[in-house]
Design an enzyme around this catalytic site. Structure first.
Site, PDB file in Angstrom:
ATOM      1  N   LYS A   1       3.406  -9.008   4.961  1.00 28.18           N
ATOM      2  CA  LYS A   1       4.765  -9.502   4.692  1.00 28.18           C
ATOM      3  C   LYS A   1       5.727  -8.933   5.715  1.00 28.18           C
ATOM      4  CE  LYS A   1       6.671  -5.504   3.151  1.00 28.18           C
ATOM      5  NZ  LYS A   1       7.549  -4.721   3.954  1.00 28.18           N
TER       6      LYS A   1
ATOM      7  N   ALA B   1       0.644   1.737   7.782  1.00 28.77           N
ATOM      8  CA  ALA B   1       1.920   2.473   7.964  1.00 28.77           C
ATOM      9  C   ALA B   1       2.836   1.773   8.955  1.00 28.77           C
ATOM     10  CB  ALA B   1       1.664   3.922   8.395  1.00 28.77           C
TER      11      ALA B   1
ATOM     12  N   LEU C   1       4.389  -3.514   6.970  1.00 25.33           N
ATOM     13  CA  LEU C   1       3.884  -4.880   6.790  1.00 25.33           C
ATOM     14  C   LEU C   1       3.109  -5.056   5.476  1.00 25.33           C
ATOM     15  CD1 LEU C   1       2.625  -5.454  10.458  1.00 25.33           C
ATOM     16  CD2 LEU C   1       4.707  -6.371   9.421  1.00 25.33           C
ATOM     17  N   ALA C   2       3.126  -4.042   4.618  1.00 29.99           N
ATOM     18  CA  ALA C   2       2.461  -4.088   3.299  1.00 29.99           C
ATOM     19  C   ALA C   2       0.946  -4.269   3.404  1.00 29.99           C
ATOM     20  CB  ALA C   2       3.069  -5.179   2.416  1.00 29.99           C
ATOM     21  N   GLY C   3       0.348  -3.654   4.419  1.00 32.96           N
ATOM     22  CA  GLY C   3      -1.104  -3.779   4.588  1.00 32.96           C
ATOM     23  C   GLY C   3      -1.871  -3.281   3.367  1.00 32.96           C
ATOM     24  N   GLY C   4      -1.587  -2.062   2.916  1.00 38.90           N
ATOM     25  CA  GLY C   4      -2.280  -1.508   1.748  1.00 38.90           C
ATOM     26  C   GLY C   4      -1.930  -2.274   0.479  1.00 38.90           C
ATOM     27  N   SER C   5      -0.686  -2.654   0.345  1.00 34.28           N
ATOM     28  CA  SER C   5      -0.255  -3.386  -0.857  1.00 34.28           C
ATOM     29  C   SER C   5      -0.932  -4.747  -0.940  1.00 34.28           C
ATOM     30  CB  SER C   5       1.262  -3.595  -0.832  1.00 34.28           C
ATOM     31  OG  SER C   5       1.923  -2.357  -0.829  1.00 34.28           O
TER      32      SER C   5
ATOM     33  N   ASP D   1       5.570  -2.939  -3.248  1.00 31.76           N
ATOM     34  CA  ASP D   1       5.357  -4.222  -2.550  1.00 31.76           C
ATOM     35  C   ASP D   1       4.218  -5.040  -3.158  1.00 31.76           C
ATOM     36  OD1 ASP D   1       7.327  -3.610  -0.720  1.00 31.76           O
ATOM     37  OD2 ASP D   1       5.928  -2.852   0.791  1.00 31.76           O
TER      38      ASP D   1
HETATM   39  O1  C5P Z   1       5.582   2.024  -3.829  1.00 26.25           O
HETATM   40  P1  C5P Z   1       5.158   2.492  -2.474  1.00 26.25           P
HETATM   41  O2  C5P Z   1       3.866   3.248  -2.506  1.00 26.25           O
HETATM   42  O3  C5P Z   1       5.202   1.434  -1.446  1.00 26.25           O
HETATM   43  O4  C5P Z   1       6.287   3.506  -2.066  1.00 26.25           O
HETATM   44  C1  C5P Z   1       6.047   4.639  -1.297  1.00 26.25           C
HETATM   45  C2  C5P Z   1       7.230   5.574  -1.423  1.00 26.25           C
HETATM   46  O5  C5P Z   1       8.380   4.987  -0.806  1.00 26.25           O
HETATM   47  C3  C5P Z   1       7.681   5.906  -2.828  1.00 26.25           C
HETATM   48  O6  C5P Z   1       6.963   6.983  -3.364  1.00 26.25           O
HETATM   49  C4  C5P Z   1       9.145   6.255  -2.626  1.00 26.25           C
HETATM   50  O7  C5P Z   1       9.262   7.547  -2.083  1.00 26.25           O
HETATM   51  C5  C5P Z   1       9.556   5.289  -1.536  1.00 26.25           C
HETATM   52  N1  C5P Z   1      10.130   4.043  -2.112  1.00 26.25           N
HETATM   53  C6  C5P Z   1      11.384   4.091  -2.685  1.00 26.25           C
HETATM   54  N2  C5P Z   1      11.914   2.947  -3.231  1.00 26.25           N
HETATM   55  C7  C5P Z   1      11.223   1.783  -3.199  1.00 26.25           C
HETATM   56  C8  C5P Z   1       9.949   1.717  -2.595  1.00 26.25           C
HETATM   57  C9  C5P Z   1       9.424   2.882  -2.061  1.00 26.25           C
HETATM   58  O8  C5P Z   1      12.035   5.129  -2.715  1.00 26.25           O
HETATM   59  N3  C5P Z   1      11.759   0.703  -3.746  1.00 26.25           N
END
Ligand code: C5P
Length: 295
Positions: A11, A98, A101-105, A138
């Site tokens: 994405k 990292a 691009l939401a690769g892991g998601s 994501d």
């Molecule tokens: O949910 P995800 O693993 O992508 O998020 C990684 C980290 O990024 C979260 O632990 C948080 O520190 C930060 N984050 C945030 N607000 C969001 C998405 C991510 O603070 N809406």
């Protein structure tokens, strides 16, 4: 033994605003997300007589245990359904890690969707989307795919009209950025330029890239560009080379250029490859109306 192969799309964020912070530290977002054709391939096997969870990946350096979102997705799905089975996942990675691009998601979304298919849909859609949210902010969008306004921490999804078929050049420098770090550096009192989401959505409907450029912003750019000024250089160069809109995706470091025509996009890619032969990875993609497809 049953199996399924899925393509799961990366994405980009066509806008990204932060509108608050939750007590648990997660930030409240308002972001337009868009699926693009760069995709990982996820092969899933379900063995109803077996047990255990095995993850394999073609790319070195990717964790193969429950640190990996794909593993967490499988574990959550099996726990939520009470299904006792063996699961084997093989991921061919094309989406850089990292990178914003939401690769892991997208891999996690593919596992949730694929296991649901292989088990004849034991969970209602809201439950499946609830599991997605528990894996990462994501993941709900990756499960939905296409084009959507994402609010909350990313789990409140409003589908938007298809914005498919536009040429996108993804430019990833040779370093990664940690999403938690970027969010932790954000000063909510000084966000700088912010997107006008209704104006952006209207401009997208008209496919007016200039109006999109005027309406949009990514508030995380301030943090990532301060740490890595080269991101601003790339963004400027993409604009010079004809991108109607150039911006960082998510928390970066990938910068995307959106082009009105595919030839200009191809030319920009060739020029950037010549100018930065060693330090940039370039991906020529196109916006698409779906995130997950069964092959
Ligand atoms: O949910 P995800 O693993 O992508 O998020 C990684 C980290 O990024 C979260 O632990 C948080 O520190 C930060 N984050 C945030 N607000 C969001 C998405 C991510 O603070 N809406």
């Amino acid at each position: 033994m049953q199996s399924l192969t899925l393509n799961t799309a990366a994405k980009i964020n066509l806008s990204l605003d932060v509108v608050g912070k939750r007590a648990d530290g997660y930030h409240l977002l308002s972001t337009v997300m868009q699926s693009v054709s760069l995709a990982d391939q996820v092969y899933l096997e379900l063995d109803k007589q077996g047990s255990g969870l095995i993850l394999l990946c073609d790319t070195p350096g990717i964790p193969l245990d429950e640190q990996n979102t794909a593993c967490r997705a499988a574990r959550l799905f099996l726990d939520a359904t009470g299904i006792d089975a063996g699961v084997r996942i093989y991921i061919e990675k094309k989406i850089p890690a990292a990178a914003g691009l939401a690769g892991g998601s997208s891999d996690a979304a593919a596992v949730l969707f694929g296991l649901s298919e292989l088990c004849d849909h034991p969970l209602d859609a809201p439950v499946l989307f609830g599991l997605a949210e528990r894996i990462g902010a994501d993941v709900p969008f990756c499960l939905l795919g296409g084009t959507a306004l994402c609010e909350g921490i990313g789990e409140i999804l409003t589908p938007l009209p298809a914005f498919d078929g536009l040429s996108v050049l993804l430019v990833k420098p040779d370093f990664g950025l940690s999403t938690p770090w970027v969010f932790s550096q954000l000063d909510l009192a000084r966000l700088g330029s912010r997107p006008d989401q209704p104006a952006l959505i209207d401009a997208m409907r008209q496919r007016d890239l200039e109006a999109m450029r005027q309406a949009t912003a990514n508030v995380l750019e301030s943090v990532s560009i301060k740490a890595h000024p080269v991101l601003n250089e790339i963004r400027g160069r993409l604009t010079q080379l004809g991108a109607g809109l150039a911006m960082m995706s998510g928390s970066g470091p990938t910068v995307f250029g959106l082009f009105a025509d595919s030839e200009t996009c191809d030319q920009a890619m060739a020029i950037l490859r010549a100018e930065w032969p060693d330090s940039l990875s370039l991906y020529r993609t196109v916006t698409q109306a779906s995130g997950l497809t069964v092959r």
